[in-house]
Enzyme design. Structure first.
Site, mmCIF file in Angstrom:
data_model
loop_
_atom_site.group_PDB
_atom_site.id
_atom_site.type_symbol
_atom_site.label_atom_id
_atom_site.label_comp_id
_atom_site.label_asym_id
_atom_site.label_seq_id
_atom_site.Cartn_x
_atom_site.Cartn_y
_atom_site.Cartn_z
ATOM 1 N N HIS A 144 0.982 -1.221 0.007
ATOM 2 C CA HIS A 144 -0.094 0.086 -0.039
ATOM 3 C C HIS A 144 1.063 1.357 -0.104
ATOM 4 O O HIS A 144 2.093 1.152 0.151
ATOM 5 C CB HIS A 144 -0.948 -0.059 1.067
ATOM 6 C CG HIS A 144 -2.195 -0.718 1.156
ATOM 7 N ND1 HIS A 144 -2.050 -2.232 1.521
ATOM 8 C CD2 HIS A 144 -3.249 -0.750 0.802
ATOM 9 C CE1 HIS A 144 -3.212 -2.812 1.252
ATOM 10 N NE2 HIS A 144 -4.137 -1.861 0.592
ATOM 11 N N LYS A 148 -0.147 4.630 4.886
ATOM 12 C CA LYS A 148 -0.869 3.643 5.550
ATOM 13 C C LYS A 148 -0.291 3.336 6.877
ATOM 14 O O LYS A 148 0.844 3.059 6.850
ATOM 15 C CB LYS A 148 -1.185 2.489 4.735
ATOM 16 C CG LYS A 148 -2.283 1.364 5.219
ATOM 17 C CD LYS A 148 -2.480 0.166 4.308
ATOM 18 C CE LYS A 148 -3.582 -0.659 4.610
ATOM 19 N NZ LYS A 148 -5.052 0.015 5.192
#
Length: 257
Positions: A144, A148
């Site tokens: 990600h 995150k």
């Protein structure tokens, strides 16, 4: 249908606002996260707090943060307003609190609202049931964007739970192997491995690998646009109206169980 959006000024909030309007529903307003410097979309109604948002809405969509999941679920229960919850990284205690609220009001909670991801989860469970843990090690790799904050991702954990369910157990009972470093010893048979990568602005990539001595099977899902999550969440909002109280998933919305 009046749909409210918690955290309407964020990246997901803006996409949700667009998709609510594209679906022909009424956008009843949104809230801003405390301390947020993000500007809300022009011309959209801003509610002073979450209580006002729930009071003004037939349903609320929340993709804000795990810390807001429980208070929003409790507000949903008190106001009898269905909730679509997309926050990831919930603790076991937070998940229990959301489930308790769902006894009084319908709640759709999913780690990922993209239809393709949920199809992969269904396939993961079927593959795990067919591939014995003694011969096929299950590993999950996810990547990600660098902002995150939780790892493994909620979708990766959902994959792990799907594998465990296919094998007739739970992720906790099967055991998680995450963040391997140094002399960790041999891999435990039946455990489920996780690796989390973070960098750049990757929306989301998840690979489930079943590795045996004679073959490897890999399933990968890549998200290129967060809009797929918004489309799925609005679909869930349209589906949940009129449902009985309960904790539902995107699998229910897609008619997969």
């Amino acid at each position: 249908m009046r749909i409210g959006i918690a955290g309407i000024a964020g990246r997901m909030g803006r996409l949700l606002a667009e998709e609510v309007q594209a679906a022909g529903a009424i956008l009843s307003g949104g809230t801003l996260r405390p301390g947020s410097r993000a500007e809300p979309p022009a011309g959209l109604p801003i509610q002073p707090d979450a209580a006002a948002l729930f009071a003004a809405s037939d349903i609320v969509i929340d993709f804000t943060h795990a810390e807001e999941a429980v208070p929003h679920a409790e507000l949903a229960a008190r106001s009898a307003t269905p909730l679509v919850l997309g926050s990831s990284g919930l603790s076991a205690a937070q998940e229990r609190a959301v489930a308790e609220a769902a006894q009084l009001v319908p709640v759709v909670h999913a780690a990922n609202f993209a239809p393709g991801v949920n199809l992969v989860l269904a396939l993961a469970e079927k593959l795990a049931a067919a591939l014995p843990a003694e011969a096929y090690d299950a590993e999950i790799v996810e990547m990600h964007h660098r902002q995150k904050v939780d790892a493994p991702s909620g979708t990766a954990l959902a994959m792990g739970r799907a594998v465990a369910a296919g094998r007739g157990t739970t992720l906790e009972a099967a055991g998680m192997e995450s963040g391997r470093d140094g002399h960790t010893g041999a891999r435990r048979t039946g455990s489920i491995g996780f690796a989390a990568l973070r960098g750049g602005q990757v929306v989301g990539e998840h690979t489930l690998l079943f590795a045996a001595a004679t073959e490897h099977i890999a399933i990968t899902h890549r998200s290129f646009d967060r809009r797929s999550y918004a489309v799925g969440a609005v679909r869930a909002a349209q589906w949940i109206i009129g449902r009985r109280p309960g904790l539902y998933s995107m699998m229910d919305v897609l008619g997969m169980r």
